[in-house]
Write a protein that holds these residues in place. Structure first.
Motif, PDB file in Angstrom:
ATOM      1  N   HIS A 158     -25.775   2.997  95.629  1.00  0.00           N
ATOM      2  CA  HIS A 158     -24.510   1.998  95.374  1.00  0.00           C
ATOM      3  C   HIS A 158     -24.131   1.183  96.908  1.00  0.00           C
ATOM      4  CE1 HIS A 158     -21.003  -0.411  93.784  1.00  0.00           C
ATOM      5  NE2 HIS A 158     -21.352  -0.825  92.458  1.00  0.00           N
ATOM      6  N   GLN A 159     -23.945  -0.372  96.667  1.00  0.00           N
ATOM      7  CA  GLN A 159     -23.284  -0.877  97.666  1.00  0.00           C
ATOM      8  C   GLN A 159     -22.549  -1.218  97.946  1.00  0.00           C
ATOM      9  OE1 GLN A 159     -25.450  -0.894 100.561  1.00  0.00           O
ATOM     10  NE2 GLN A 159     -26.587  -0.490  99.386  1.00  0.00           N
ATOM     11  N   SER A 160     -21.336  -0.497  98.775  1.00  0.00           N
ATOM     12  CA  SER A 160     -19.437  -0.799  98.743  1.00  0.00           C
ATOM     13  C   SER A 160     -19.640  -2.618  98.923  1.00  0.00           C
ATOM     14  CB  SER A 160     -19.745  -0.745 100.679  1.00  0.00           C
ATOM     15  OG  SER A 160     -17.729  -0.766 100.111  1.00  0.00           O
ATOM     16  N   THR A 161     -18.363  -3.028  98.058  1.00  0.00           N
ATOM     17  CA  THR A 161     -18.257  -3.978  97.868  1.00  0.00           C
ATOM     18  C   THR A 161     -17.270  -4.330  99.235  1.00  0.00           C
ATOM     19  OG1 THR A 161     -15.393  -2.708  97.133  1.00  0.00           O
ATOM     20  CG2 THR A 161     -17.489  -3.088  95.243  1.00  0.00           C
ATOM     21  N   SER A 162     -17.248  -4.065 100.099  1.00  0.00           N
ATOM     22  CA  SER A 162     -16.457  -4.948 101.354  1.00  0.00           C
ATOM     23  C   SER A 162     -17.372  -4.011 102.015  1.00  0.00           C
ATOM     24  CB  SER A 162     -15.384  -3.707 101.322  1.00  0.00           C
ATOM     25  OG  SER A 162     -15.014  -4.926 102.461  1.00  0.00           O
ATOM     26  N   ALA A 163     -17.895  -4.903 103.569  1.00  0.00           N
ATOM     27  CA  ALA A 163     -19.447  -4.932 103.985  1.00  0.00           C
ATOM     28  C   ALA A 163     -18.298  -4.550 105.052  1.00  0.00           C
ATOM     29  CB  ALA A 163     -20.321  -6.507 104.615  1.00  0.00           C
ATOM     30  N   THR A 196      -8.458  -2.635  83.284  1.00  0.00           N
ATOM     31  CA  THR A 196      -9.275  -3.471  84.422  1.00  0.00           C
ATOM     32  C   THR A 196     -10.203  -2.622  84.726  1.00  0.00           C
ATOM     33  OG1 THR A 196      -8.152  -5.584  85.103  1.00  0.00           O
ATOM     34  CG2 THR A 196      -9.745  -5.209  86.700  1.00  0.00           C
ATOM     35  N   ALA A 197     -11.613  -1.810  85.347  1.00  0.00           N
ATOM     36  CA  ALA A 197     -12.156  -0.711  85.198  1.00  0.00           C
ATOM     37  C   ALA A 197     -12.093  -1.052  87.104  1.00  0.00           C
ATOM     38  CB  ALA A 197     -13.453  -1.317  85.173  1.00  0.00           C
ATOM     39  N   ILE A 198     -11.726   0.390  87.113  1.00  0.00           N
ATOM     40  CA  ILE A 198     -11.934   1.332  88.804  1.00  0.00           C
ATOM     41  C   ILE A 198     -13.106   1.746  88.955  1.00  0.00           C
ATOM     42  CG2 ILE A 198     -10.833   3.301  87.480  1.00  0.00           C
ATOM     43  CD1 ILE A 198      -9.212   3.607  90.684  1.00  0.00           C
ATOM     44  N   GLU A 199     -13.463   1.124  89.976  1.00  0.00           N
ATOM     45  CA  GLU A 199     -14.958   1.134  90.678  1.00  0.00           C
ATOM     46  C   GLU A 199     -14.417   2.914  91.400  1.00  0.00           C
ATOM     47  OE1 GLU A 199     -18.806   0.135  93.574  1.00  0.00           O
ATOM     48  OE2 GLU A 199     -17.054  -1.970  93.654  1.00  0.00           O
ATOM     49  N   VAL A 200     -15.537   3.911  90.516  1.00  0.00           N
ATOM     50  CA  VAL A 200     -15.558   4.754  91.292  1.00  0.00           C
ATOM     51  C   VAL A 200     -16.561   5.696  91.705  1.00  0.00           C
ATOM     52  CG1 VAL A 200     -14.603   7.235  90.574  1.00  0.00           C
ATOM     53  CG2 VAL A 200     -13.561   5.425  90.164  1.00  0.00           C
ATOM     54  N   HIS A 201     -17.436   6.149  92.879  1.00  0.00           N
ATOM     55  CA  HIS A 201     -18.764   6.170  93.031  1.00  0.00           C
ATOM     56  C   HIS A 201     -18.608   7.655  92.972  1.00  0.00           C
ATOM     57  CE1 HIS A 201     -19.279   3.235  96.380  1.00  0.00           C
ATOM     58  NE2 HIS A 201     -19.236   2.340  95.124  1.00  0.00           N
ATOM     59  N   CYS A 202     -19.678   8.066  93.116  1.00  0.00           N
ATOM     60  CA  CYS A 202     -20.127   9.442  92.633  1.00  0.00           C
ATOM     61  C   CYS A 202     -19.533  10.514  93.891  1.00  0.00           C
ATOM     62  CB  CYS A 202     -21.427  10.128  92.364  1.00  0.00           C
ATOM     63  SG  CYS A 202     -23.087  10.114  93.657  1.00  0.00           S
ATOM     64  N   SER A 213     -15.977   2.264  97.308  1.00  0.00           N
ATOM     65  CA  SER A 213     -15.902   0.802  96.856  1.00  0.00           C
ATOM     66  C   SER A 213     -14.229   0.473  96.597  1.00  0.00           C
ATOM     67  CB  SER A 213     -15.602   1.131  95.003  1.00  0.00           C
ATOM     68  OG  SER A 213     -14.327   1.835  94.774  1.00  0.00           O
ATOM     69  N   GLU A 214     -14.035  -1.133  96.741  1.00  0.00           N
ATOM     70  CA  GLU A 214     -12.622  -1.638  97.291  1.00  0.00           C
ATOM     71  C   GLU A 214     -12.087  -0.949  96.421  1.00  0.00           C
ATOM     72  OE1 GLU A 214     -11.046  -4.387  99.135  1.00  0.00           O
ATOM     73  OE2 GLU A 214     -12.305  -4.269  99.697  1.00  0.00           O
ATOM     74  N   GLN A 273      -8.209  -4.445 102.923  1.00  0.00           N
ATOM     75  CA  GLN A 273      -9.102  -6.245 103.048  1.00  0.00           C
ATOM     76  C   GLN A 273      -8.909  -6.568 101.235  1.00  0.00           C
ATOM     77  OE1 GLN A 273     -12.710  -5.277 105.056  1.00  0.00           O
ATOM     78  NE2 GLN A 273     -12.271  -4.110 106.698  1.00  0.00           N
ATOM     79  N   SER A 274      -9.072  -7.829 101.807  1.00  0.00           N
ATOM     80  CA  SER A 274      -8.601  -8.871 100.438  1.00  0.00           C
ATOM     81  C   SER A 274     -10.266  -8.599 100.086  1.00  0.00           C
ATOM     82  CB  SER A 274      -9.342 -10.651 100.839  1.00  0.00           C
ATOM     83  OG  SER A 274     -10.374 -10.135 101.924  1.00  0.00           O
ATOM     84  N   PHE A 275      -9.381  -8.574  98.625  1.00  0.00           N
ATOM     85  CA  PHE A 275     -10.181  -8.693  97.495  1.00  0.00           C
ATOM     86  C   PHE A 275     -10.254  -9.538  96.200  1.00  0.00           C
ATOM     87  CE2 PHE A 275      -7.253  -7.676  93.989  1.00  0.00           C
ATOM     88  CZ  PHE A 275      -6.377  -7.122  94.835  1.00  0.00           C
ATOM     89  N   ASP A 276     -11.462  -9.886  95.556  1.00  0.00           N
ATOM     90  CA  ASP A 276     -11.848 -10.818  94.665  1.00  0.00           C
ATOM     91  C   ASP A 276     -11.301 -10.666  93.456  1.00  0.00           C
ATOM     92  OD1 ASP A 276     -12.853 -12.953  93.122  1.00  0.00           O
ATOM     93  OD2 ASP A 276     -14.334 -12.647  93.270  1.00  0.00           O
ATOM     94  N   LEU A 277      -9.365 -10.928  93.365  1.00  0.00           N
ATOM     95  CA  LEU A 277      -8.786 -10.863  92.086  1.00  0.00           C
ATOM     96  C   LEU A 277      -9.577 -11.365  90.928  1.00  0.00           C
ATOM     97  CD1 LEU A 277      -6.739  -9.598  91.446  1.00  0.00           C
ATOM     98  CD2 LEU A 277      -5.384 -11.843  91.728  1.00  0.00           C
ATOM     99  N   GLY A 278     -10.239 -11.993  91.204  1.00  0.00           N
ATOM    100  CA  GLY A 278     -11.082 -13.426  89.923  1.00  0.00           C
ATOM    101  C   GLY A 278     -12.064 -12.168  89.255  1.00  0.00           C
TER     102      GLY A 278
END
Length: 166
Positions: free
Chosen positions: A2-7, A71-77, A84-85, A145-150
């Protein structure tokens, strides 16, 4: 993988030991239904770092998310080197709590939890942050860092097998 949501965000290997320990424990507890690591493994690792008393706080935080999150929280293994953000924001909340900046911690939790859930989360978060601090595991204050609130707020429900866990 899985790719991180923030490069531009830091990944797990670039974090300090305290941050890596928290993230690993959070991920492992969030995936408590899997065979590895077991609850005993998590306790053993946390005991090794003299923060074994933080495990019940970690469990409480996970339980609050499981029961109240809107709201879901993105949690990696636990072994994924990417972050993740959501995981970055969780670290920011724990670091803020460690510095007694509870307004900042609560603000982070409100992106996933209703106000009452955010309030409930503060007690175990403060406990975990204090136990880490007493053990000398200081979480640096990294600005999130900023995240996509939408994108975050649009996820009102999720299914098993969702990309929020991998």
């Amino acid at each position: 993988m899985h790719q991180s949501t923030s490069a531009k965000s830091l990944d797990l290997p670039a974090l300090c030991a305290a941050e890596r320990l928290f993230v690993w424990g959070f991920r492992a507890k969030a995936r408590s239904g899997t065979a590895v690591p077991t609850a005993a493994d998590i306790q053993q690792v946390y005991d090794h770092f003299r923060v074994g008393d933080a495990v019940p706080s970690l469990e409480s935080i996970i339980e609050i998310f499981a029961c109240t999150a809107h709201t879901a929280i993105e949690v990696h293994c636990p072994t994924c080197p990417r972050m993740s953000e959501s995981e970055h924001r969780m670290l920011h909340a724990i670091a803020a709590a460690q510095q007694e900046r509870l307004d900042v911690a609560r603000e982070q939790f409100e992106s996933w939890l209703p106000p009452v859930g955010a309030d409930w989360a503060l007690a175990p978060v403060r406990g975990l942050a204090t136990i880490f601090r007493i053990a000398g595991l200081i979480l640096p204050d990294r600005r999130v860092q900023s995240f996509d609130l939408g994108r975050t707020m649009a996820m009102k429900s999720w299914f098993v097998g969702s990309p929020t866990l991998h």
